[in-house]
Design a protein around this motif. Structure first.
Motif, PDB file in Angstrom:
ATOM      1  N   THR B 218       0.851  -1.192   0.000  1.00 46.99           N
ATOM      2  CA  THR B 218       0.000   0.000   0.000  1.00 46.99           C
ATOM      3  C   THR B 218       0.883   1.237   0.000  1.00 46.99           C
ATOM      4  O   THR B 218       1.933   1.255   0.645  1.00 46.99           O
ATOM      5  CB  THR B 218      -0.897  -0.006   1.257  1.00 46.99           C
ATOM      6  OG1 THR B 218      -1.807  -1.101   1.166  1.00 46.99           O
ATOM      7  CG2 THR B 218      -1.687   1.285   1.396  1.00 46.99           C
ATOM      8  N   VAL B 219       0.461   2.260  -0.718  1.00 48.96           N
ATOM      9  CA  VAL B 219       1.200   3.535  -0.699  1.00 48.96           C
ATOM     10  C   VAL B 219       0.265   4.641  -0.219  1.00 48.96           C
ATOM     11  O   VAL B 219      -0.911   4.681  -0.591  1.00 48.96           O
ATOM     12  CB  VAL B 219       1.817   3.865  -2.086  1.00 48.96           C
ATOM     13  CG1 VAL B 219       0.747   4.054  -3.153  1.00 48.96           C
ATOM     14  CG2 VAL B 219       2.704   5.107  -2.008  1.00 48.96           C
ATOM     15  N   THR B 220       0.796   5.508   0.643  1.00 46.67           N
ATOM     16  CA  THR B 220      -0.010   6.617   1.160  1.00 46.67           C
ATOM     17  C   THR B 220       0.243   7.876   0.345  1.00 46.67           C
ATOM     18  O   THR B 220       1.157   7.929  -0.475  1.00 46.67           O
ATOM     19  CB  THR B 220       0.363   6.961   2.611  1.00 46.67           C
ATOM     20  OG1 THR B 220       1.652   7.603   2.626  1.00 46.67           O
ATOM     21  CG2 THR B 220       0.390   5.720   3.483  1.00 46.67           C
ATOM     22  N   THR B 247       5.791   9.978   0.342  1.00 49.52           N
ATOM     23  CA  THR B 247       4.842   8.864   0.404  1.00 49.52           C
ATOM     24  C   THR B 247       5.426   7.739   1.257  1.00 49.52           C
ATOM     25  O   THR B 247       6.649   7.590   1.366  1.00 49.52           O
ATOM     26  CB  THR B 247       4.514   8.302  -0.992  1.00 49.52           C
ATOM     27  OG1 THR B 247       5.738   7.832  -1.585  1.00 49.52           O
ATOM     28  CG2 THR B 247       3.909   9.350  -1.900  1.00 49.52           C
ATOM     29  N   LEU B 248       4.546   6.950   1.866  1.00 50.59           N
ATOM     30  CA  LEU B 248       4.983   5.793   2.632  1.00 50.59           C
ATOM     31  C   LEU B 248       4.545   4.522   1.931  1.00 50.59           C
ATOM     32  O   LEU B 248       3.411   4.434   1.459  1.00 50.59           O
ATOM     33  CB  LEU B 248       4.384   5.816   4.034  1.00 50.59           C
ATOM     34  CG  LEU B 248       5.028   6.822   4.977  1.00 50.59           C
ATOM     35  CD1 LEU B 248       4.162   8.047   5.099  1.00 50.59           C
ATOM     36  CD2 LEU B 248       5.295   6.193   6.317  1.00 50.59           C
ATOM     37  N   LEU B 249       5.449   3.550   1.873  1.00 52.75           N
ATOM     38  CA  LEU B 249       5.121   2.237   1.338  1.00 52.75           C
ATOM     39  C   LEU B 249       4.950   1.293   2.519  1.00 52.75           C
ATOM     40  O   LEU B 249       5.845   1.180   3.355  1.00 52.75           O
ATOM     41  CB  LEU B 249       6.249   1.707   0.452  1.00 52.75           C
ATOM     42  CG  LEU B 249       6.254   2.083  -1.014  1.00 52.75           C
ATOM     43  CD1 LEU B 249       7.405   1.387  -1.708  1.00 52.75           C
ATOM     44  CD2 LEU B 249       4.946   1.727  -1.679  1.00 52.75           C
ATOM     45  N   VAL B 283       3.402   3.939  14.108  1.00 56.13           N
ATOM     46  CA  VAL B 283       3.613   5.381  13.888  1.00 56.13           C
ATOM     47  C   VAL B 283       2.244   6.067  13.950  1.00 56.13           C
ATOM     48  O   VAL B 283       1.543   6.158  12.946  1.00 56.13           O
ATOM     49  CB  VAL B 283       4.296   5.650  12.528  1.00 56.13           C
ATOM     50  CG1 VAL B 283       4.455   7.138  12.281  1.00 56.13           C
ATOM     51  CG2 VAL B 283       5.657   4.967  12.472  1.00 56.13           C
ATOM     52  N   PRO B 284       1.846   6.540  15.141  1.00 61.58           N
ATOM     53  CA  PRO B 284       0.485   7.079  15.315  1.00 61.58           C
ATOM     54  C   PRO B 284       0.141   8.209  14.340  1.00 61.58           C
ATOM     55  O   PRO B 284      -1.023   8.334  13.953  1.00 61.58           O
ATOM     56  CB  PRO B 284       0.498   7.584  16.767  1.00 61.58           C
ATOM     57  CG  PRO B 284       1.532   6.733  17.450  1.00 61.58           C
ATOM     58  CD  PRO B 284       2.591   6.471  16.413  1.00 61.58           C
ATOM     59  N   ALA B 285       1.129   8.987  13.916  1.00 54.77           N
ATOM     60  CA  ALA B 285       0.834  10.104  13.004  1.00 54.77           C
ATOM     61  C   ALA B 285       0.286   9.629  11.661  1.00 54.77           C
ATOM     62  O   ALA B 285      -0.254  10.417  10.884  1.00 54.77           O
ATOM     63  CB  ALA B 285       2.095  10.942  12.775  1.00 54.77           C
ATOM     64  N   LEU B 286       0.397   8.329  11.388  1.00 52.08           N
ATOM     65  CA  LEU B 286      -0.171   7.794  10.143  1.00 52.08           C
ATOM     66  C   LEU B 286      -1.696   7.812  10.159  1.00 52.08           C
ATOM     67  O   LEU B 286      -2.334   7.572   9.132  1.00 52.08           O
ATOM     68  CB  LEU B 286       0.294   6.356   9.924  1.00 52.08           C
ATOM     69  CG  LEU B 286       1.658   6.186   9.283  1.00 52.08           C
ATOM     70  CD1 LEU B 286       2.004   4.713   9.195  1.00 52.08           C
ATOM     71  CD2 LEU B 286       1.635   6.799   7.892  1.00 52.08           C
ATOM     72  N   GLY B 287      -2.264   8.095  11.344  1.00 52.81           N
ATOM     73  CA  GLY B 287      -3.721   8.117  11.458  1.00 52.81           C
ATOM     74  C   GLY B 287      -4.395   9.070  10.493  1.00 52.81           C
ATOM     75  O   GLY B 287      -5.526   8.828  10.068  1.00 52.81           O
ATOM     76  N   THR B 288      -3.700  10.130  10.110  1.00 55.29           N
ATOM     77  CA  THR B 288      -4.322  11.102   9.196  1.00 55.29           C
ATOM     78  C   THR B 288      -3.950  10.822   7.739  1.00 55.29           C
ATOM     79  O   THR B 288      -4.446  11.513   6.840  1.00 55.29           O
ATOM     80  CB  THR B 288      -3.864  12.539   9.523  1.00 55.29           C
ATOM     81  OG1 THR B 288      -2.442  12.611   9.350  1.00 55.29           O
ATOM     82  CG2 THR B 288      -4.238  12.916  10.951  1.00 55.29           C
ATOM     83  N   ALA B 289      -3.092   9.838   7.506  1.00 49.89           N
ATOM     84  CA  ALA B 289      -2.629   9.593   6.131  1.00 49.89           C
ATOM     85  C   ALA B 289      -3.733   8.955   5.298  1.00 49.89           C
ATOM     86  O   ALA B 289      -4.435   8.062   5.758  1.00 49.89           O
ATOM     87  CB  ALA B 289      -1.397   8.686   6.151  1.00 49.89           C
ATOM     88  N   ARG B 290      -3.882   9.417   4.087  1.00 53.20           N
ATOM     89  CA  ARG B 290      -4.839   8.800   3.165  1.00 53.20           C
ATOM     90  C   ARG B 290      -4.097   7.794   2.286  1.00 53.20           C
ATOM     91  O   ARG B 290      -2.930   7.981   1.963  1.00 53.20           O
ATOM     92  CB  ARG B 290      -5.541   9.867   2.329  1.00 53.20           C
ATOM     93  CG  ARG B 290      -6.468  10.723   3.189  1.00 53.20           C
ATOM     94  CD  ARG B 290      -6.708  12.081   2.608  1.00 53.20           C
ATOM     95  NE  ARG B 290      -7.389  12.007   1.326  1.00 53.20           N
ATOM     96  CZ  ARG B 290      -6.827  12.327   0.174  1.00 53.20           C
ATOM     97  NH1 ARG B 290      -5.593  12.764   0.138  1.00 53.20           N
ATOM     98  NH2 ARG B 290      -7.495  12.224  -0.946  1.00 53.20           N
ATOM     99  N   ILE B 291      -4.799   6.745   1.927  1.00 54.25           N
ATOM    100  CA  ILE B 291      -4.202   5.694   1.098  1.00 54.25           C
ATOM    101  C   ILE B 291      -4.416   6.044  -0.364  1.00 54.25           C
ATOM    102  O   ILE B 291      -5.526   6.342  -0.780  1.00 54.25           O
ATOM    103  CB  ILE B 291      -4.865   4.338   1.408  1.00 54.25           C
ATOM    104  CG1 ILE B 291      -4.657   3.976   2.883  1.00 54.25           C
ATOM    105  CG2 ILE B 291      -4.334   3.246   0.482  1.00 54.25           C
ATOM    106  CD1 ILE B 291      -3.232   4.021   3.336  1.00 54.25           C
TER     107      ILE B 291
END
Lengths: 95, 363
Positions: B218-220, B247-249, B283-291
Motif C-alpha cells: 500500500t502507498v499513502t 509517500t509511505l510504502l 507510527v500514530p501520526a499515520l492516522g491522518t494519512a490517506r491511502i
C-alpha cells in the motif's frame, strides 16, 4: 492571440449557477462541475500546503493521482478534481 | 539460429542470469510473457532488510545487498538502516530469538535501547518494548527494476522478447519453444518465471510443488517526514518506509486474492485493514494519512521455503531458478551463481537442488 478555431465558448450549455464557499469566501460555479476547475476559474490556485515544507500547492494532474488539489469538505480530505460542485458546498483548505 | 540458453522469465532472476551467461560468452535470449521486470520484481515493496531474511540464506542476502548497493541510484537504492519493533513481551522474545540467530549468521544486527530508538525515530509509538537495528538495511525502488535490467540487457547486446509467452516446450536434440513470436531454439533453457514456474515445468511433465503467495503493498499520500529508516515488526507482518517524495510504502506479506493463472491478484480489504492498523500503531501520526493505492504481487515458494536453483529434475539441459525467500534482495546475486553453474563453473556459494525432498529440514 490568434484564434485558429472558431470560438465556441458561447455555445457551451452550462448547468445551473450555484454558489459555494472556499475558506469562507463565496465562489461561483455550476452545479456538477469539477471543483478544481471551478476554483481555477475563480482564480483560487492555492488549494493546500505541501506536507513537507508548507509551500503552496494546487491542482496539477487533475485526474485524482497527484493529491495536490486536496481540500477538506465535511471534515473529509478529498481531491477537488474528483469532487462535483453543489450549491452551498463548504470547502476548506486541508492544511 | 540456436541460442546457447533461452531464459523464460524476465525478472531479476532471469535477467541477472542472462547477464552472467552473456559475460561467460553464451548467446542468450530472455522471454517474458509480459514486460521485463513487471512481475514480483517490479511490484514488491522494495525492502532490503537483513532482519527479515532466513538464517540459512543470510550469506546470499549479504551478497545481494552488496549487488543492490552497486546498482545504486539507477534502482533507487538507499541504505537508511532499519529498526524491527516488538510491542509486547511475547514479540520481544520472538525478536530476541530470531535476531540473535541472524546476527550469528553474519548480519550486523544489534539490539538498541529505548533512547537510541527515540533519537533515531522520534515519531514511533511509545509502546515499543524492544527493538533491533541493522545499519545495512534500506530499500530500492522496485518500479525501476524493469527499466534497469532492460538497459543492462541492451548494453550487453542480449536479445529479449516481451509479450512472448512460451506455450509449449519440445525437446529433441535442442529445446524448441513455441511462442506467439515464433519458435525459439536453444541448447539449454532456464525457467525463471517466478509464480508461473509450476505451469511452465508442467509443459515438460515435471511437477514443481510451487505455490504462490499474494502479497499486498500500500502507498499513502505524501506526508511530512515521519521516519528516516525502514521500520519492521518482530512478526514480519509490517515493513514500512518513507520515500523521498513523502509517500509511505507499507507491506508485510498480507495476503490478497487470486492466482497467477488468473492474471494479476486482487487486494483484500480484510487484510489491508490490519496491515494499516499495525502501521498506524507503530507510527500514530499515520492516522491522518490517506491511502493512494494498494496492489498485489505473487511471491512463489516451495514447501521448505528454500530456493529452487539448479537442474530441472529429469530434463537434461533444463534449469530452474526461483522461489527465493527474500528474492528481491537475493536475486541479483543468486542469478550470478545460476549463471556460473550453467557455464560449468563452481558457484561461489552452493545452489539449491530443485530435485530435493521438500520435507522440512532437508536443507
Amino acid at each position: 492571440m490568434i484564434r485558429l478555431v472558431p470560438n465556441h465558448a458561447l455555445k457551451i450549455v452550462r448547468s445551473a449557477p450555484v454558489v459555494f464557499t472556499f475558506d469562507g469566501q463565496s465562489v461561483e460555479g455550476h452545479a456538477g462541475e469539477n471543483l478544481a476547475g471551478a476554483l481555477l476559474r475563480a482564480g483560487r490556485l492555492h488549494l493546500r500546503n505541501a506536507p513537507a515544507n508548507g509551500g503552496p500547492r494546487g491542482a496539477f494532474c487533475c485526474m485524482g493521482l497527484c493529491q495536490e488539489c486536496t481540500v477538506r469538505i465535511d471534515g473529509q480530505v478529498v481531491e477537488a478534481c474528483r469532487t462535483e460542485v453543489t450549491q452551498g458546498l463548504a470547502v476548506e483548505r486541508a492544511g | 539460429m540456436i541460442y546457447d540458453t533461452a531464459i523464460i522469465g524476465g525478472g531479476i532472476m532471469g535477467c541477472g542470469s542472462a547477464l552472467r551467461l552473456a559475460q561467460g560468452g553464451q548467446r542468450v535470449i530472455v522471454l517474458d510473457q509480459g514486460d521485463l521486470g513487471q512481475g514480483a520484481s517490479g511490484v514488491n515493496a522494495g525492502t532490503l532488510s537483513l532482519q527479515i531474511k532466513r538464517v540459512k540464506l543470510m550469506p546470499y542476502a549479504l551478497k545481494g545487498h552488496a549487488c543492490w548497493e552497486a546498482m545504486g541510484k539507477a534502482v533507487g537504492f538507499a541504505k537508511t538502516g532499519g529498526y524491527t519493533l516488538a510491542f509486547n513481551a511475547r514479540e520481544a522474545a520472538l525478536l530476541q530469538e530470531r535476531q540473535t540467530l541472524k546476527a550469528q549468521a553474519g548480519a550486523p544486527i544489534e539490539f538498541v535501547s529505548n533512547n537510541q530508538l527515540r533519537n533515531g525515530e522520534p515519531n514511533l509509538t511509545q509502546q515499543v518494548v524492544s527493538a533491533s537495528y541493522c545499519a545495512e538495511d534500506g530499500y530500492a525502488n522496485a518500479s525501476l527494476t524493469g527499466q534497469y535490467y532492460l538497459g543492462k540487457l541492451r548494453d550487453a547486446g542480449i536479445e529479449y522478447r516481451e509479450r512472448c509467452e512460451v506455450t509449449a516446450i519440445e525437446r529433441d536434440k535442442n529445446f524448441k519453444l513455441t511462442t506467439p513470436q515464433g519458435t525459439i531454439n536453444a541448447t539449454r533453457i532456464l525457467l525463471a518465471a517466478g509464480a508461473w514456474l509450476k505451469p511452465l515445468a508442467a509443459l515438460m511433465d515435471v511437477h514443481l510443488p510451487v505455490q504462490a503467495r499474494v502479497n499486498t503493498v500500500t502507498v499513502t499520500e505524501r506526508m511530512p517526514p515521519l521516519m528516516s529508516t525502514v521500520i519492521g515488526h518482530a512478526t514480519g507482518l509490517l515493513t514500512m518506509k518513507q520515500k523521498a517524495n513523502g509517500t509511505l510504502l507499507i507491506g508485510g506479506g498480507w495476503q490478497g486474492l487470486g492466482t497467477p493463472q488468473e492474471g494479476r491478484g486482487r487486494v483484500s480489504v480484510d487484510t489491508v485493514r490490519p496491515n494499516l492498523a499495525l502501521a498506524q500503531y507503530a507510527v500514530p501520526a499515520l492516522g491522518t494519512a490517506r491511502i493512494l493505492r494498494s496492489w498485489t504481487g505473487f511471491e512463489a515458494n516451495v514447501p521448505d521455503f528454500y530456493p529452487l536453483a539448479g537442474v530441472l529434475p529429469g530434463v537434461e539441459g533444463a534449469y530452474v531458478l526461483g522461489c527465493v525467500r527474500g528474492g528481491y534482495t537475493i536475486g541479483p546475486y543468486i542469478s550470478q551463481l545460476m549463471g556460473d553453474y550453467i557455464l560449468g563453473r563452481e558457484p561461489e556459494l552452493p545452489l539449491f537442488d530443485p530435485g530435493r525432498d521438500f520435507k522440512e529440514g532437508t536443507i
